[in-house]
Motif scaffolding. Structure first.
Motif, PDB file in Angstrom:
ATOM      1  N   LEU A 190      -6.121  11.199  -7.669  1.00 15.13           N
ATOM      2  CA  LEU A 190      -5.904  10.533  -6.395  1.00 15.13           C
ATOM      3  C   LEU A 190      -6.689  11.244  -5.298  1.00 15.13           C
ATOM      4  O   LEU A 190      -6.998  12.418  -5.414  1.00 15.13           O
ATOM      5  N   THR A 191      -6.993  10.528  -4.228  1.00 16.83           N
ATOM      6  CA  THR A 191      -7.682  11.098  -3.072  1.00 16.83           C
ATOM      7  C   THR A 191      -6.658  11.326  -1.967  1.00 16.83           C
ATOM      8  O   THR A 191      -5.989  10.370  -1.543  1.00 16.83           O
ATOM      9  N   PRO A 192      -6.507  12.573  -1.505  1.00 14.13           N
ATOM     10  CA  PRO A 192      -5.544  12.847  -0.436  1.00 14.13           C
ATOM     11  C   PRO A 192      -5.785  11.959   0.783  1.00 14.13           C
ATOM     12  O   PRO A 192      -6.921  11.673   1.153  1.00 14.13           O
ATOM     13  N   ASP A 193      -4.699  11.492   1.373  1.00 13.83           N
ATOM     14  CA  ASP A 193      -4.687  10.643   2.567  1.00 13.83           C
ATOM     15  C   ASP A 193      -5.262   9.243   2.336  1.00 13.83           C
ATOM     16  O   ASP A 193      -5.393   8.473   3.284  1.00 13.83           O
ATOM     17  N   ALA A 194      -5.624   8.897   1.119  1.00 15.19           N
ATOM     18  CA  ALA A 194      -6.163   7.563   0.833  1.00 15.19           C
ATOM     19  C   ALA A 194      -5.035   6.539   0.771  1.00 15.19           C
ATOM     20  O   ALA A 194      -3.889   6.859   0.460  1.00 15.19           O
ATOM     21  N   SER A 195      -5.374   5.317   1.046  1.00 19.28           N
ATOM     22  CA  SER A 195      -4.445   4.202   0.919  1.00 19.28           C
ATOM     23  C   SER A 195      -4.669   3.567  -0.453  1.00 19.28           C
ATOM     24  O   SER A 195      -5.786   3.190  -0.795  1.00 19.28           O
ATOM     25  N   THR A 225       0.841  -1.204   0.000  1.00 23.26           N
ATOM     26  CA  THR A 225       0.000   0.000   0.000  1.00 23.26           C
ATOM     27  C   THR A 225       0.872   1.247   0.000  1.00 23.26           C
ATOM     28  O   THR A 225       2.024   1.229   0.421  1.00 23.26           O
ATOM     29  N   TYR A 226       0.282   2.317  -0.505  1.00 23.12           N
ATOM     30  CA  TYR A 226       0.931   3.622  -0.523  1.00 23.12           C
ATOM     31  C   TYR A 226      -0.095   4.638  -0.041  1.00 23.12           C
ATOM     32  O   TYR A 226      -1.224   4.651  -0.522  1.00 23.12           O
ATOM     33  N   THR A 227       0.278   5.481   0.913  1.00 20.11           N
ATOM     34  CA  THR A 227      -0.621   6.518   1.405  1.00 20.11           C
ATOM     35  C   THR A 227      -0.383   7.806   0.622  1.00 20.11           C
ATOM     36  O   THR A 227       0.731   8.333   0.603  1.00 20.11           O
ATOM     37  N   VAL A 228      -1.419   8.279  -0.032  1.00 12.29           N
ATOM     38  CA  VAL A 228      -1.335   9.499  -0.838  1.00 12.29           C
ATOM     39  C   VAL A 228      -1.097  10.687   0.100  1.00 12.29           C
ATOM     40  O   VAL A 228      -1.804  10.839   1.099  1.00 12.29           O
ATOM     41  N   PRO A 229      -0.118  11.547  -0.196  1.00 13.99           N
ATOM     42  CA  PRO A 229       0.112  12.722   0.649  1.00 13.99           C
ATOM     43  C   PRO A 229      -1.133  13.616   0.731  1.00 13.99           C
ATOM     44  O   PRO A 229      -1.944  13.663  -0.202  1.00 13.99           O
ATOM     45  N   SER A 230      -1.278  14.303   1.833  1.00  9.47           N
ATOM     46  CA  SER A 230      -2.481  15.113   2.073  1.00  9.47           C
ATOM     47  C   SER A 230      -2.641  16.272   1.092  1.00  9.47           C
ATOM     48  O   SER A 230      -3.744  16.782   0.907  1.00  9.47           O
ATOM     49  N   ASP A 231      -1.566  16.690   0.443  1.00 11.30           N
ATOM     50  CA  ASP A 231      -1.655  17.810  -0.499  1.00 11.30           C
ATOM     51  C   ASP A 231      -1.663  17.349  -1.964  1.00 11.30           C
ATOM     52  O   ASP A 231      -1.467  18.141  -2.875  1.00 11.30           O
ATOM     53  N   CYS A 232      -1.929  16.082  -2.202  1.00  5.90           N
ATOM     54  CA  CYS A 232      -1.881  15.524  -3.558  1.00  5.90           C
ATOM     55  C   CYS A 232      -3.278  15.155  -4.051  1.00  5.90           C
ATOM     56  O   CYS A 232      -3.995  14.402  -3.397  1.00  5.90           O
ATOM     57  N   ILE A 233      -3.697  15.704  -5.198  1.00  3.91           N
ATOM     58  CA  ILE A 233      -4.993  15.355  -5.784  1.00  3.91           C
ATOM     59  C   ILE A 233      -4.848  14.625  -7.125  1.00  3.91           C
ATOM     60  O   ILE A 233      -5.796  14.052  -7.623  1.00  3.91           O
TER      61      ILE A 233
END
Length: 97
Positions: free
Chosen positions: A55-60, A12-20
């Motif tokens: 991508l959805t911020p903070d999503a796995s 899994t990779y957690t999308v950074p909170s500032d990434c859309i």
């Protein structure tokens, strides 16, 4: 400012909170294993790329890193590499024969 991330292990990779969105995601499949008593080579892992992936911020996000195939008298194929299940997939290389 662009950021480059290399995922070399894990599932899994957690999308950074500032990434859309990702400007691009690139994958390389694992290479196939060679047969130890033959001159026949194994297949290289495939390359695959997608651009502007939402991508959805903070999503796995699921991911897989394909390993190289085993070598020897019964060589194995390389593993597939993927990001976000089926968004981008690079097939592993075939085993030598």
């Amino acid at each position: 400012m662009a950021t480059t991330v290399f995922i070399t292990s894990g599932t899994t990779y957690t999308v950074p909170s500032d990434c859309i969105k990702a400007d691009s995601v690139e994958c390389i499949g694992g290479g196939g294993g060679g047969k130890n008593d033959k001159a026949n080579g194994a297949g290289a892992g495939a390359y695959s790329k997608i651009v502007n992936l939402s991508l959805t911020p903070d999503a796995s996000v699921s991911c897989a890193v394909g390993s190289g195939g085993s070598s020897g008298s019964s060589p194995g194929a390389g593993g597939d590499t993927s990001f976000n299940s089926t968004s981008v997939v690079a097939k592993g290389g075939g085993a030598g024969n």
